[in-house]
Design a protein around this motif. Sequence first.
Motif, PDB file in Angstrom:
ATOM      1  N   TYR A  66      30.690   1.693   9.632  1.00 20.42           N
ATOM      2  CA  TYR A  66      30.950   1.857  11.065  1.00 20.42           C
ATOM      3  C   TYR A  66      29.655   1.845  11.849  1.00 20.42           C
ATOM      4  O   TYR A  66      28.576   2.098  11.313  1.00 20.42           O
ATOM      5  CB  TYR A  66      31.733   3.139  11.369  1.00 20.42           C
ATOM      6  N   THR A  75      32.940   7.776  13.016  1.00 20.80           N
ATOM      7  CA  THR A  75      33.708   6.540  12.879  1.00 20.80           C
ATOM      8  C   THR A  75      33.288   5.601  13.992  1.00 20.80           C
ATOM      9  O   THR A  75      32.618   6.004  14.942  1.00 20.80           O
ATOM     10  CB  THR A  75      35.223   6.787  13.004  1.00 20.80           C
ATOM     11  N   GLY A  76      33.704   4.360  13.901  1.00 14.83           N
ATOM     12  CA  GLY A  76      33.399   3.391  14.948  1.00 14.83           C
ATOM     13  C   GLY A  76      34.133   3.746  16.218  1.00 14.83           C
ATOM     14  O   GLY A  76      35.279   4.165  16.203  1.00 14.83           O
TER      15      GLY A  76
END
Length: 159
Positions: free
Chosen positions: A133, A142-143
């Motif tokens: 990510y 997270t992305g």
Amino acid sequence: VNMNNYKILIIIILICLKSSNPIRCYIGYGQRSKLNDNGIVWERNCHNTNYCIEVITNDYSTIVKLIDYYWNSYYSEYYIKYCGGEYGSSIDYHPYRNVDIKYRKNPNLITVNITIPYDVKGLGGNAQMKLNYICRKDLCTTGDSNSIKYSYISIIILI
């Protein structure tokens, strides 16, 4: 002086303040399986960049050559978390740019070349790892490519 000019000036100042603050990233490395995760991770202010990144590999032989840690081949995934601009990455040009949309939806299809400086034990070097990510907000895991857009929207709504 028109009131709208003041609002525009305030928006510009807030955007400049937002962009001048360093992003805080989780930095470190470790290993994961479906049932367990262990590693060393800490927080860092990442100056001169606007993103955090995590790369992964499933290849035990790759990771043991890069970083001195208690690696175990039991684990199925090995990760490195770092600031944009480190380990050979660009300060402002991340691997998502200029790629087909299918890669943006599945970043594991993107390989990243990393360069870890050699340590006193002789560990380090170059490796290709998969992008897990890229994120652009403080302490993200997270992305989240929309985080900047939403922060600007919230500034505008505030005014």
